[in-house]
Design a protein around this motif. Structure first.
Motif, PDB file in Angstrom:
ATOM      1  N   VAL A 133       1.282  -1.373  -0.218  1.00 52.21           N
ATOM      2  CA  VAL A 133       0.341  -0.345   0.220  1.00 52.21           C
ATOM      3  C   VAL A 133       0.813   1.563   0.358  1.00 52.21           C
ATOM      4  N   VAL A 242      -0.745   7.619   6.191  1.00 51.35           N
ATOM      5  CA  VAL A 242      -1.024   6.805   5.955  1.00 51.35           C
ATOM      6  C   VAL A 242      -1.536   5.695   7.272  1.00 51.35           C
ATOM      7  N   ASN A 244      -3.383   1.678   8.387  1.00 47.32           N
ATOM      8  CA  ASN A 244      -3.754   0.371   7.442  1.00 47.32           C
ATOM      9  C   ASN A 244      -4.302   0.269   9.079  1.00 47.32           C
ATOM     10  N   ILE A 276      -4.756   8.904   3.790  1.00 42.72           N
ATOM     11  CA  ILE A 276      -4.784   7.799   3.433  1.00 42.72           C
ATOM     12  C   ILE A 276      -5.772   6.710   4.714  1.00 42.72           C
ATOM     13  N   VAL A 278      -6.566   2.758   5.480  1.00 38.42           N
ATOM     14  CA  VAL A 278      -7.274   1.860   4.583  1.00 38.42           C
ATOM     15  C   VAL A 278      -7.445   0.521   5.560  1.00 38.42           C
ATOM     16  N   ILE A 287      -9.334   1.575   0.256  1.00 40.83           N
ATOM     17  CA  ILE A 287      -8.468   2.692   0.444  1.00 40.83           C
ATOM     18  C   ILE A 287      -9.286   3.756   0.067  1.00 40.83           C
TER      19      ILE A 287
END
Length: 330
Positions: A133, A242, A244, A276, A278, A287
């Motif tokens: 990712v 980001v 996740n 971001i 995820v 996403i």
């Protein structure tokens, strides 16, 4: 359905736990009987004043105890300093259009993928799903900056990546327990596979480093937090955020209806114009891209590049895989 939980209550893994408790794991699930509701009177002005004064007295007593034991206080500060210093270690990165003061309006876009495809491709390249990712995010940033006329040759940007500190052996994740890794993203590298390998090497090394909870120790000091808020609009160490999170592996249901898709929404802060989120869910890898509306009118360029990077990675893995029934040469 829109599910919102403040970060003071739950981080990503704990929020997924809450969501799993609110929904059913089968279409015919029955809700347990709710306890009888017993209303309580709202606190009066005197109660609120007393509570506030008590908090200030407790904080003042804690500060006085630190002053009374300067050696122990200095030792605690030294122990807490790495939690702030490590994520921001290294020279200042090249300035790009990604770090600008943000406003109050947002753009949102989603990218859909399959968890099994990305996982197989990531493992084939020597990384994890998170590495894949991040490599795809780097590909999206590469396209975005190039479209803005910025030079990406040899460019390395920094992504702030939350890391869960929950001990799952103690049960489902609860509360807010996370650390932070800052991962270099080789935006200048055109090959998605090469980016996965470079990022995997960085994450493997950084995961071995000791890590304390973000917002604890020195980082939890109100003075440090206020200072961080003041300098956030002018920082040039972090370019993108980001997050996740592993979501439920099997479908969830609400009143017999299946939850078909789930997308995370992350906040923007400081001068980071793109974030971001995820989330894996029932075989999906979903996403969500959040961007400042004024400074990122070209969000579609980023999402197209991110999606293409994921496709390139999975297609490369499929091309390298042996055909069924074929054996490698001896």
């Amino acid at each position: 359905m829109f599910f919102k939980a403040h970060h003071a209550i739950a981080d990503g893994p704990a929020a997924v736990t809450l969501l799993g408790r609110l929904l059913d794991h089968a279409p015919g699930g029955t809700a347990p009987a709710a306890p009888a509701w017993r209303p309580q009177p709202a606190p009066g002005a005197r109660d609120l004043l007393a509570d506030n004064l008590g908090r200030h007295v407790t904080a003042l007593a804690g500060a006085m105890s630190h002053l009374a034991h300067p050696a122990a206080t200095a030792a605690r500060l030294r122990r807490g300093l790495p939690a702030i210093r490590k994520p921001l270690a290294g020279p200042r990165a090249r300035r790009t259009s990604l770090t600008q003061p943000i406003g109050s309006t947002r753009r949102i876009a989603v990218v859909r993928s399959r968890l099994d495809l990305v996982k197989d491709a990531a493992h084939g390249a020597g990384g994890t799903v998170n590495d894949a990712v991040l490599a795809a995010v780097a590909g999206g940033l590469r396209d975005l900056l190039q479209s803005r006329g910025e030079n990406v040759t040899g460019l390395v940007l920094r992504a702030m990546v939350p890391v869960s500190l929950h001990d799952l052996s103690l049960g489902p994740a609860q509360g807010n327990q996370y650390g932070v890794m800052v991962i270099p993203l080789p935006v200048g590298e055109p090959s998605t596979t090469q980016r996965v390998q470079a990022i995997a090497a960085q994450t493997t090394w950084r995961k071995k480093q000791s890590r304390r909870g973000w917002g604890t120790g020195l980082a939890g000091s109100p003075l440090v937090q206020r200072l961080a808020v003041r300098v956030a609009d002018r920082q040039h160490f972090i370019h993108i955020h980001v997050a996740n999170v592993a979501g439920p592996p099997s479908p969830l249901y609400l009143a017999g209806a299946r939850l078909t898709e789930a997308f995370p929404v992350v906040p923007l802060s400081g001068n980071v114009t793109v974030g971001i989120g995820v989330l894996s869910y029932a075989g999906q890898l979903n996403i969500t891209v959040i961007a400042d509306r004024a400074t990122c009118p070209d969000l579609a360029v980023f999402t197209t590049g991110l999606n293409r990077s994921l496709t390139d990675l999975t297609e490369a893995a499929n091309a390298a895989a042996p055909l069924p029934g074929n054996l490698p040469a001896a």
